[in-house]
Design a protein around this motif. Structure first.
Motif, PDB file in Angstrom:
ATOM      1  N   PRO A 192      55.833  62.658   1.420  1.00  0.00           N
ATOM      2  CA  PRO A 192      55.699  61.305   1.984  1.00  0.00           C
ATOM      3  C   PRO A 192      54.412  61.136   2.796  1.00  0.00           C
ATOM      4  CG  PRO A 192      57.906  62.175   2.344  1.00  0.00           C
ATOM      5  CD  PRO A 192      57.080  63.311   1.851  1.00  0.00           C
ATOM      6  N   GLY A 193      53.724  60.045   2.516  1.00  0.00           N
ATOM      7  CA  GLY A 193      52.506  59.722   3.246  1.00  0.00           C
ATOM      8  C   GLY A 193      52.640  58.392   3.961  1.00  0.00           C
ATOM      9  N   PRO A 194      51.569  57.930   4.610  1.00  0.00           N
ATOM     10  CA  PRO A 194      51.628  56.680   5.364  1.00  0.00           C
ATOM     11  C   PRO A 194      51.651  55.432   4.481  1.00  0.00           C
ATOM     12  CG  PRO A 194      49.413  57.592   5.434  1.00  0.00           C
ATOM     13  CD  PRO A 194      50.269  58.600   4.741  1.00  0.00           C
ATOM     14  N   TRP A 195      52.165  54.363   5.047  1.00  0.00           N
ATOM     15  CA  TRP A 195      52.120  52.990   4.537  1.00  0.00           C
ATOM     16  C   TRP A 195      53.146  52.679   3.452  1.00  0.00           C
ATOM     17  CZ3 TRP A 195      49.811  52.578   8.641  1.00  0.00           C
ATOM     18  CH2 TRP A 195      48.557  53.118   8.952  1.00  0.00           C
ATOM     19  N   SER A 196      53.908  53.623   2.996  1.00  0.00           N
ATOM     20  CA  SER A 196      54.938  53.315   1.994  1.00  0.00           C
ATOM     21  C   SER A 196      56.238  54.033   2.328  1.00  0.00           C
ATOM     22  CB  SER A 196      54.461  53.708   0.589  1.00  0.00           C
ATOM     23  OG  SER A 196      54.217  55.105   0.518  1.00  0.00           O
ATOM     24  N   GLY A 197      56.532  54.139   3.608  1.00  0.00           N
ATOM     25  CA  GLY A 197      57.691  54.899   4.058  1.00  0.00           C
ATOM     26  C   GLY A 197      59.011  54.367   3.543  1.00  0.00           C
ATOM     27  N   GLY A 198      59.155  53.044   3.469  1.00  0.00           N
ATOM     28  CA  GLY A 198      60.394  52.447   2.981  1.00  0.00           C
ATOM     29  C   GLY A 198      60.642  52.785   1.524  1.00  0.00           C
ATOM     30  N   ILE A 200      52.602  70.697  -5.565  1.00  0.00           N
ATOM     31  CA  ILE A 200      51.993  71.728  -4.719  1.00  0.00           C
ATOM     32  C   ILE A 200      52.144  71.366  -3.242  1.00  0.00           C
ATOM     33  CG2 ILE A 200      49.805  72.815  -4.070  1.00  0.00           C
ATOM     34  CD1 ILE A 200      48.961  72.522  -7.029  1.00  0.00           C
ATOM     35  N   MET A 201      51.879  70.102  -2.921  1.00  0.00           N
ATOM     36  CA  MET A 201      51.966  69.662  -1.533  1.00  0.00           C
ATOM     37  C   MET A 201      53.387  69.780  -0.975  1.00  0.00           C
ATOM     38  SD  MET A 201      49.371  66.409  -1.203  1.00  0.00           S
ATOM     39  CE  MET A 201      49.702  66.241   0.553  1.00  0.00           C
ATOM     40  N   TYR A 214      47.051  66.783   7.382  1.00  0.00           N
ATOM     41  CA  TYR A 214      45.584  66.777   7.321  1.00  0.00           C
ATOM     42  C   TYR A 214      45.101  66.022   6.089  1.00  0.00           C
ATOM     43  CZ  TYR A 214      40.782  68.421   6.811  1.00  0.00           C
ATOM     44  OH  TYR A 214      39.410  68.482   6.649  1.00  0.00           O
ATOM     45  N   VAL A 215      45.714  66.310   4.939  1.00  0.00           N
ATOM     46  CA  VAL A 215      45.304  65.668   3.684  1.00  0.00           C
ATOM     47  C   VAL A 215      45.518  64.157   3.755  1.00  0.00           C
ATOM     48  CG1 VAL A 215      45.810  65.466   1.216  1.00  0.00           C
ATOM     49  CG2 VAL A 215      45.690  67.725   2.292  1.00  0.00           C
ATOM     50  N   PHE A 216      46.702  63.733   4.206  1.00  0.00           N
ATOM     51  CA  PHE A 216      46.984  62.298   4.249  1.00  0.00           C
ATOM     52  C   PHE A 216      46.135  61.583   5.297  1.00  0.00           C
ATOM     53  CE2 PHE A 216      51.205  63.292   2.193  1.00  0.00           C
ATOM     54  CZ  PHE A 216      50.924  62.597   1.029  1.00  0.00           C
ATOM     55  N   ASN A 217      45.845  62.251   6.413  1.00  0.00           N
ATOM     56  CA  ASN A 217      44.954  61.662   7.410  1.00  0.00           C
ATOM     57  C   ASN A 217      43.575  61.388   6.834  1.00  0.00           C
ATOM     58  OD1 ASN A 217      46.198  61.168   9.989  1.00  0.00           O
ATOM     59  ND2 ASN A 217      46.555  63.360  10.145  1.00  0.00           N
ATOM     60  N   LYS A 218      43.095  62.313   6.027  1.00  0.00           N
ATOM     61  CA  LYS A 218      41.765  62.160   5.410  1.00  0.00           C
ATOM     62  C   LYS A 218      41.738  61.047   4.362  1.00  0.00           C
ATOM     63  CE  LYS A 218      38.937  65.260   7.178  1.00  0.00           C
ATOM     64  NZ  LYS A 218      37.639  64.865   7.775  1.00  0.00           N
TER      65      LYS A 218
END
Length: 275
Positions: free
Chosen positions: A141-147, A255-256, A266-270
């Protein structure tokens, strides 16, 4: 014997529509459903292959009516594909709860409504396949699509449980996990996004949030026809796998899933926390 396949969310331009065509190409009788018949206009002309039905998966009554209609007409339902789904884009601290509720009601409870309506029929026959369309987004899970991601993660969990609970009755439960596949999901996500109120806490991230709506529709997203043909071939196997994933980002997201949390962050922040 021809397989009778019921698919939700078959509107033109979507994955469900491509799946309907691919099942039909393999001599299946396809019950293609969507909230309106007009949204499946491209399937209307071939009545020998496609049996079109209006179906809003938010309605218990409509779900049971369609299942009953199909069984009355064809005598059975061999495969159910829970494809109907909606995106849900926005920061969780501000997104209207009604949007999150709609995502869960469609993506999770909509699938459960159809499963509960068709399970008694399949159990009585000791035969059937239930296919749930998940998402690789649920793996990391990454930002902006949590729902949206949370709803697909819930569907994955339900699918794992259903696989165990229905196996004694001869029913296969298959989790299909698309990566990036060309479809109209980006346009629909953006249309829903544009209806939302202006962000206050996340105003400076607005461009990144809006970009998330189209993230799955990049130049390397595979064509929906390619996804559908490979997916249908897997579903129609005599002994289908429990999990099948195809599309851009499938490998990296797998993999993630196994990476430490600080690496994922770190990856999602970038990638996605640009302002």
């Amino acid at each position: 014997m021809e397989q009778v396949v019921l698919i939700t969310g078959c509107s033109t331009g979507g994955i469900g529509n491509a799946l309907a065509r691919s099942f039909a190409a393999r001599n299946c009788l396809v019950v293609a459903t969507a909230r309106s018949i007009s949204s499946m206009a491209d399937l209307k002309d071939n009545h020998d292959v496609f049996f079109l039905q209006e179906l809003d998966v938010l309605s218990n009554q409509k779900v049971r009516e369609v299942v009953s209609t199909v069984i009355d007409k064809f005598g059975r339902i061999d495969v159910v594909v829970n494809n109907a789904g909606v995106q849900c884009i926005g920061p969780l601290a501000e997104i209207p709860l009604s949007s999150v509720e709609q995502a869960f009601n469609t993506n999770v409870y909509g699938s459960m409504r159809l499963i509960q309506a068709v399970a008694p029929h399949m159990i009585s026959r000791k035969k059937g396949k239930i296919v749930n369309i998940g998402s690789v987004a649920a793996l990391a899970p990454g930002p902006w699509s949590g729902g949206y991601t949370a709803s697909k993660a819930a569907l994955h969990a339900l699918t794992d449980t259903l696989r165990l609970e229905l196996k004694p009755f001869g029913i296969d439960v298959i989790n299909i996990v698309p990566g990036s596949v060309k479809s109209n999901i980006g346009n629909k996500a953006l249309a829903n996004y544009n209806k939302m109120t202006e962000w206050k806490l996340y105003k400076k991230y607005e461009a990144a949030i809006k970009e998330r709506a189209y993230f799955s529709q990049g130049p390397k997203a595979i064509p929906s026809e390619e996804f559908a043909n490979n997916t249908v071939a897997v579903i129609l196997k005599e002994d289908p796998p429990s999990w099948f994933s195809l599309g851009q980002y499938c490998t990296i997201m797998a993999i993630m899933y196994h990476m430490p949390i600080f690496v994922k962050d770190y990856v999602f922040n970038k990638i996605m926390m640009k302002c």
